[in-house]
Scaffold this active site. Structure first.
Site, PDB file in Angstrom:
ATOM      1  N   ARG A  31       0.842  -1.203   0.000  1.00  0.00           N
ATOM      2  CA  ARG A  31       0.000   0.000   0.000  1.00  0.00           C
ATOM      3  C   ARG A  31       0.875   1.250   0.000  1.00  0.00           C
ATOM      4  O   ARG A  31       1.874   1.318   0.710  1.00  0.00           O
ATOM      5  CB  ARG A  31      -0.920   0.004   1.219  1.00  0.00           C
ATOM      6  CG  ARG A  31      -1.895  -1.149   1.208  1.00  0.00           C
ATOM      7  CD  ARG A  31      -2.872  -1.079   2.371  1.00  0.00           C
ATOM      8  NE  ARG A  31      -3.526  -2.346   2.574  1.00  0.00           N
ATOM      9  CZ  ARG A  31      -4.465  -2.853   1.791  1.00  0.00           C
ATOM     10  NH1 ARG A  31      -4.880  -2.167   0.749  1.00  0.00           N
ATOM     11  NH2 ARG A  31      -5.002  -4.028   2.048  1.00  0.00           N
ATOM     12  N   ASP A  32       0.466   2.233  -0.803  1.00  0.00           N
ATOM     13  CA  ASP A  32       1.170   3.515  -0.874  1.00  0.00           C
ATOM     14  C   ASP A  32       0.978   4.253   0.448  1.00  0.00           C
ATOM     15  O   ASP A  32      -0.134   4.268   0.988  1.00  0.00           O
ATOM     16  CB  ASP A  32       0.622   4.337  -2.039  1.00  0.00           C
ATOM     17  CG  ASP A  32       1.508   5.503  -2.403  1.00  0.00           C
ATOM     18  OD1 ASP A  32       1.721   6.389  -1.537  1.00  0.00           O
ATOM     19  OD2 ASP A  32       1.981   5.553  -3.544  1.00  0.00           O
ATOM     20  N   ILE A  33       2.036   4.883   0.968  1.00  0.00           N
ATOM     21  CA  ILE A  33       1.921   5.603   2.234  1.00  0.00           C
ATOM     22  C   ILE A  33       1.240   6.959   2.085  1.00  0.00           C
ATOM     23  O   ILE A  33       0.844   7.561   3.073  1.00  0.00           O
ATOM     24  CB  ILE A  33       3.285   5.766   2.942  1.00  0.00           C
ATOM     25  CG1 ILE A  33       4.258   6.574   2.081  1.00  0.00           C
ATOM     26  CG2 ILE A  33       3.861   4.410   3.327  1.00  0.00           C
ATOM     27  CD1 ILE A  33       5.509   7.011   2.815  1.00  0.00           C
ATOM     28  N   ASN A  89       4.318   6.019 -14.020  1.00  0.00           N
ATOM     29  CA  ASN A  89       4.947   7.316 -14.232  1.00  0.00           C
ATOM     30  C   ASN A  89       6.373   7.064 -14.715  1.00  0.00           C
ATOM     31  O   ASN A  89       7.091   6.251 -14.138  1.00  0.00           O
ATOM     32  CB  ASN A  89       4.978   8.125 -12.934  1.00  0.00           C
ATOM     33  CG  ASN A  89       3.587   8.413 -12.421  1.00  0.00           C
ATOM     34  OD1 ASN A  89       2.668   8.665 -13.189  1.00  0.00           O
ATOM     35  ND2 ASN A  89       3.414   8.372 -11.115  1.00  0.00           N
ATOM     36  N   VAL A  98      10.230   7.939  -7.315  1.00  0.00           N
ATOM     37  CA  VAL A  98      11.118   6.837  -6.923  1.00  0.00           C
ATOM     38  C   VAL A  98      11.577   6.180  -8.217  1.00  0.00           C
ATOM     39  O   VAL A  98      10.746   5.704  -9.001  1.00  0.00           O
ATOM     40  CB  VAL A  98      10.405   5.818  -6.011  1.00  0.00           C
ATOM     41  CG1 VAL A  98      11.345   4.670  -5.670  1.00  0.00           C
ATOM     42  CG2 VAL A  98       9.909   6.498  -4.734  1.00  0.00           C
ATOM     43  N   HIS A 102       7.588   0.901 -11.240  1.00  0.00           N
ATOM     44  CA  HIS A 102       6.475   0.413 -10.430  1.00  0.00           C
ATOM     45  C   HIS A 102       5.153   0.821 -11.056  1.00  0.00           C
ATOM     46  O   HIS A 102       5.083   1.801 -11.794  1.00  0.00           O
ATOM     47  CB  HIS A 102       6.564   0.920  -8.990  1.00  0.00           C
ATOM     48  CG  HIS A 102       6.600   2.403  -8.853  1.00  0.00           C
ATOM     49  ND1 HIS A 102       7.725   3.152  -9.145  1.00  0.00           N
ATOM     50  CD2 HIS A 102       5.657   3.291  -8.465  1.00  0.00           C
ATOM     51  CE1 HIS A 102       7.468   4.432  -8.921  1.00  0.00           C
ATOM     52  NE2 HIS A 102       6.209   4.541  -8.520  1.00  0.00           N
ATOM     53  N   HIS A 104       1.118   1.814 -10.249  1.00  0.00           N
ATOM     54  CA  HIS A 104       0.157   2.262  -9.235  1.00  0.00           C
ATOM     55  C   HIS A 104      -1.194   1.653  -9.595  1.00  0.00           C
ATOM     56  O   HIS A 104      -1.694   1.873 -10.701  1.00  0.00           O
ATOM     57  CB  HIS A 104      -0.005   3.786  -9.269  1.00  0.00           C
ATOM     58  CG  HIS A 104       1.221   4.549  -8.933  1.00  0.00           C
ATOM     59  ND1 HIS A 104       1.415   5.132  -7.701  1.00  0.00           N
ATOM     60  CD2 HIS A 104       2.324   4.845  -9.666  1.00  0.00           C
ATOM     61  CE1 HIS A 104       2.578   5.763  -7.694  1.00  0.00           C
ATOM     62  NE2 HIS A 104       3.151   5.599  -8.879  1.00  0.00           N
TER      63      HIS A 104
END
Length: 117
Positions: A31-33, A89, A98, A102, A104
């Site tokens: 999970r994204d923070i 992205n 980052v 990856h 999302h």
């Protein structure tokens, strides 16, 4: 930049805690923070690749596994019926912060049209 030194590399090595929701030999998802939607999960290959632009033909199978893992997660979580978005992205102007490739996965609410300014 050595992508294995990013925050994602540290999560993969368990040097930094994360809410991991999926993992296999080649991928990890957590999970994204700072979520942009009620469901915001990042899918990251364990092979260090800085961005989609840095991916090579030899990474084709890994990239496919990344997409399929995101879709499978969406299905198992009941997100597929209402829909979800998968975003990559690539580079600073696209919002990549980052530099480890990856995906999302965003879901859980209507997301509206993509790309409007």
């Amino acid at each position: 930049m050595a992508t294995d030194t990013t925050i994602f590399g540290k999560i993969i090595r368990r040097e930094v805690p994360a809410d991991i929701v999926f993992e296999d030999e080649q991928l990890i998802a957590f999970r994204d923070i700072a979520p942009s939607a009620p469901v915001h999960v990042l899918f990251v290959p364990k092979t260090p690749i800085a961005s989609l632009d840095a991916a090579q033909p030899a990474h084709a199978e890994l990239l496919g596994r990344l997409m399929l893992a995101a879709a499978e997660y969406a299905r198992t979580q009941g997100l597929a019926q209402d829909g979800y978005r998968v975003v990559v992205n690539c580079g600073p102007d696209a919002g990549q912060t980052v530099f480890q490739l990856h995906l999302h996965l965003l879901a859980g609410a209507p997301l509206g049209p993509f790309g409007k300014r």
